[in-house]
Design a protein around this motif. Structure first.
Motif, short mmCIF file in Angstrom:
data_model
loop_
_atom_site.label_atom_id
_atom_site.label_comp_id
_atom_site.label_asym_id
_atom_site.label_seq_id
_atom_site.Cartn_x
_atom_site.Cartn_y
_atom_site.Cartn_z
N CYS A 37 0.80 -1.19 0.06
CA CYS A 37 -0.04 0.12 0.02
C CYS A 37 0.87 1.09 -0.12
O CYS A 37 2.10 1.05 -0.33
N TRP A 38 0.23 2.55 0.20
CA TRP A 38 1.11 3.67 0.33
C TRP A 38 2.35 3.58 1.16
O TRP A 38 3.47 4.19 0.79
N ASP A 59 -3.03 4.41 -2.96
CA ASP A 59 -3.40 3.09 -2.52
C ASP A 59 -4.17 2.75 -3.95
O ASP A 59 -5.18 3.46 -4.22
N TYR A 63 -7.07 -2.01 -3.22
CA TYR A 63 -5.96 -1.90 -1.96
C TYR A 63 -6.59 -0.86 -0.91
O TYR A 63 -6.84 -0.07 -1.31
N ALA A 64 -6.46 -1.52 0.49
CA ALA A 64 -6.46 -0.60 1.52
C ALA A 64 -7.52 0.76 1.63
O ALA A 64 -8.92 -0.07 1.35
N GLU A 221 -3.64 -1.13 7.68
CA GLU A 221 -4.11 -0.68 6.42
C GLU A 221 -5.03 -1.53 5.77
O GLU A 221 -5.83 -1.35 4.97
#
Length: 318
Positions: A37-38, A59, A63-64, A221
């Motif tokens: 993720c980020w 993201d 995702y997340a 996350e």
């Protein structure tokens, strides 16, 4: 200390995307891989901001905090490239440099290939550009490695996600260690009745680049978000081959950089190093690849100093 800020930005693709960002200046999009993720870009966000760039780590789809659609076929490479390209205008820019790692790399390479008018430069960590082949990839991998090979295994519904979601802390502890340069390595063949996590050894102690706080950050996350979206990227590999026929063997023209660890499992694959040596056949403006000794798959997390220096030098050259 430069602060990392968070907000949601609606891509022109229609997806409302969570981004982490820092700094002001020319736009640099940092595209994470699987299962990330980020947060994978925590070291680069600060370093690039302090070097005079607007660093943005979204993201990505599925995702997340971003999340994504419930339909498997909404996770093709064209959707993913559209999401990334679609952030440029809402962020107030006319172009960007894209940097990808792992699955983020095909998105970055694809953005540079499909929209060179909007991409000033492209950098990839770990995964080199792979020109479109003459056949869909999953049948080839099934024939070469069997049904247990992880990319083939991920084609199944539900089962891959169940293995990852059973214990998120254990999942991230094992996977981040197992694919790193500190691990003895893994053979990503899933045993019958097993999961991807089962083939990843648990570390006796964490390597120096990874902390309990880092693992907890990934768990936070993913908690409540799951792995359906991330695994869908794999489920579209054959569909990607079908949809990208118009760009078969098309060159990637923007200036390019490739960074890889010499202990990355990606370059342990058959013919991988030979393919890297021929990248300029398709990427004429590629700089000499940078090899990081002792580094595994999590390039920007394992070697943040070296990666930051290489990225900033590349960005400044543009």
């Amino acid at each position: 200390m430069t602060e990392i800020n968070h907000r949601f930005v609606k891509s022109t693709s229609g997806l409302n995307m969570h981004i982490a960002e820092a700094g002001e200046g020319p736009l640099v999009l940092l595209l994470h891989g699987f299962p990330e993720c980020w947060y994978s870009w925590r070291h680069q966000l600060v370093a690039l901001a302090e070097a005079g760039y607007h660093a943005v780590a979204p993201d990505q789809r599925g995702y997340a905090r971003t999340g994504g659609p419930d339909q498997v076929d909404q996770y093709t490479l064209l959707h993913l490239v559209g999401d990334a390209i679609g952030l440029i205008e809402p962020l107030g820019e006319e172009d960007a440099v894209v940097v990808g790692h792992d699955w983020g790399s095909p998105v970055a390479w694809g953005a540079a290939q499909l929209r060179p008018d909007l991409i000033r430069g492209v950098a990839s960590l770990s995964v080199p550009h792979r020109p479109r082949g003459s056949m869909p990839p999953i049948p080839i991998m099934r024939r070469m490695f069997g049904d247990g090979f992880y990319m083939v295994f991920f084609q199944q519904p539900d089962l891959p996600e169940e293995g990852f979601e059973r214990d998120l802390t254990d999942t991230f502890r094992r996977m981040l260690y197992a694919a790193s340069g500190d691990s003895p390595g893994i053979v990503p063949i899933i045993p019958e009745g097993g999961s991807m996590v089962d083939v990843c050894p648990a570390p006796d102690e964490l390597p120096s680049w990874l902390t309990e706080e880092d693992i907890a950050a990934f768990v936070r996350e993913y908690d409540g978000k799951g792995f359906f979206g991330p695994v869908n990227w794999y489920r579209n590999m054959d569909r990607n081959w079908e949809l990208t026929a118009a760009w078969h063997r098309a060159p990637i023209l923007p200036p390019a950089l490739y960074i890889v660890g010499d202990r990355d499992m990606v370059v342990a694959a058959p013919n991988a190093r030979e393919g890297i040596a021929k990248l300029t056949d398709f990427i004429p403006n590629l700089q000499e690849p940078i090899w990081l000794p002792g580094c595994g798959h999590w390039t920007q997390q394992e070697r943040p100093k070296e990666v930051n220096e290489a990225l900033i030098s590349f960005l400044d050259s543009l």
